[in-house]
Design a protein around this motif. Structure first.
Motif, short mmCIF file in Angstrom:
data_model
loop_
_atom_site.label_atom_id
_atom_site.label_comp_id
_atom_site.label_asym_id
_atom_site.label_seq_id
_atom_site.Cartn_x
_atom_site.Cartn_y
_atom_site.Cartn_z
N MET A 174 0.82 -1.21 0.00
CA MET A 174 0.00 0.00 0.00
C MET A 174 0.85 1.26 0.00
N ASP A 175 2.06 1.15 0.51
CA ASP A 175 2.99 2.28 0.56
C ASP A 175 3.83 2.27 -0.72
N LYS A 176 3.44 3.08 -1.69
CA LYS A 176 4.12 3.07 -3.00
C LYS A 176 5.59 3.41 -2.87
N LEU A 177 5.94 4.29 -1.95
CA LEU A 177 7.33 4.68 -1.79
C LEU A 177 8.18 3.51 -1.30
N ARG A 178 7.74 2.86 -0.26
CA ARG A 178 8.53 1.76 0.30
C ARG A 178 8.56 0.55 -0.63
N SER A 179 7.45 0.29 -1.32
CA SER A 179 7.47 -0.84 -2.24
C SER A 179 8.44 -0.58 -3.39
N LYS A 180 8.51 0.66 -3.86
CA LYS A 180 9.47 0.98 -4.93
C LYS A 180 10.91 0.84 -4.42
N ASP B 88 15.95 -2.16 -4.52
CA ASP B 88 17.00 -2.90 -3.82
C ASP B 88 17.08 -4.35 -4.30
N ALA B 89 15.95 -4.87 -4.84
CA ALA B 89 15.96 -6.23 -5.38
C ALA B 89 16.43 -6.27 -6.82
N ALA C 138 7.95 -9.22 -8.49
CA ALA C 138 7.44 -8.10 -7.70
C ALA C 138 6.61 -8.61 -6.53
N PHE C 139 5.79 -9.64 -6.77
CA PHE C 139 5.02 -10.27 -5.70
C PHE C 139 5.94 -10.81 -4.62
#
Length: 312
Positions: free
Chosen positions: A106-112, A117-118, A247-248
């Motif tokens: 839900m947090d677009k910043l942290r998921s990006k 990093d991956a 991504a999942f």
């Protein structure tokens, strides 16, 4: 090929609560999703109850006597780990992402940041805390760019900004929903890849009515075009489907959801965001992708219930 559906009689699911509504800006879409899913379960003989969720009802007896849940509460409260935590504490199985993955996605910043990093590609981004920082970030990212809330979906509060003159209004509008994300504009076709039961569904190429895929293009316009399966070569198809699963995995999402992509000017895919609780409306993309492999809406809802049997 999709894995074959497991077979359960309707009574095997027990009493099912279909949750919708909530208090986020996505409430109206959630009500549509919940009503559609509830109707599909009723048609198949499932003992289902439709519940319009508010901030307090889940702390009371509203879920007493239920055996499992289909959660269609889009946006904050329902999609960010809060409702998932309540369901976990009550021992009620539900399909899809758990508490931590829901909060992260839900947090677009942290998921990006996790994707970066991956080693997964995503457009350049920044999270300015004020208007002055937004202007400075825009000079680094370059125009045009997108401004959007960090933690809302359904394209709520999103703007395409072409110049510094447009920046202030877009920033202030997005900021009314919370923290703001700025993202480089990827000039190319837009795709989405739905995942069901851990398997990618056919790609959808989105040709929005208007400049980009905003709220109107998603839910109101009949002019947005959806090409499914997307007319792409096998190599690009395989690459996008593999990236969706990566991504999942990076976020920790399970069972179902959707990943959105744009191609950049060089034709390379860029991850935009992940949706752990996709819409189930007449304009929604997961039902469209499922239909392309012969899974109609009723069967899709049944499959989601079957996912809760795995979690039970």
């Amino acid at each position: 090929m999709m894995p074959s559906a497991r077979i359960h009689q309707p009574r095997a699911f027990g009493k099912v609560a279909v949750l919708c509504g909530g208090w986020s800006p996505e409430r109206e879409i959630s009500l549509q999703s919940g009503s559609n899913v509830y109707a599909a379960l009723e048609r198949q003989g499932v003992d289902a109850t439709l519940l319009d969720v508010d901030r307090t009802m889940l702390l009371g007896p509203a879920l007493d006597g239920f055996d499992r849940v289909l959660n269609l509460v889009h946006g904050r409260g329902g999609e960010d780990g809060q409702l998932q935590a309540v369901l976990d504490l009550r021992g009620l199985p539900y399909p899809g992402a758990g508490v931590a993955a829901s909060a992260l996605a839900m947090d677009k910043l942290r998921s990006k940041r996790v994707w970066r990093d991956a080693g997964l590609p995503t457009p350049a981004f920044a999270a300015p805390g004020d208007l002055a920082a937004a202007h400075a970030a825009a000079e680094h990212i370059g125009y045009p760019l997108f401004i959007k809330p960090v933690a809302d979906g359904s394209s709520v509060g999103i703007h395409k900004v072409r110049s510094g003159e447009q920046l202030e209004a877009a920033f202030l509008d997005a900021a009314q929903y919370g923290d703001v994300l700025m993202e480089a504009f990827a000039e190319g076709r837009e795709f989405t890849c739905a995942v069901l039961d851990g398997t990618p569904l056919p790609l959808i190429c989105i040709e929005p009515a208007g400049e980009f895929y905003d709220y109107h293009a998603k839910y109101l316009s009949d002019e947005t075009r959806y090409l499914c399966p997307a007319p792409v070569d096998e190599a690009l198809r395989d690459r996008l489907q593999a990236m969706a699963l990566e991504a999942f995995a990076a976020i920790g999402v399970r069972q179902w959801g959707r990943v959105d992509f744009m191609l950049d000017a060089n034709g390379a895919p860029q991850l935009l965001e992940i949706n752990t609780l996709p819409g189930m409306t007449t304009h929604s993309l997961v039902p469209m992708a499922a239909q392309a492999v012969g899974i109609d809406f009723d069967a899709l809802c049944w499959r989601l219930l079957e996912c809760t049997m795995e979690a039970a």
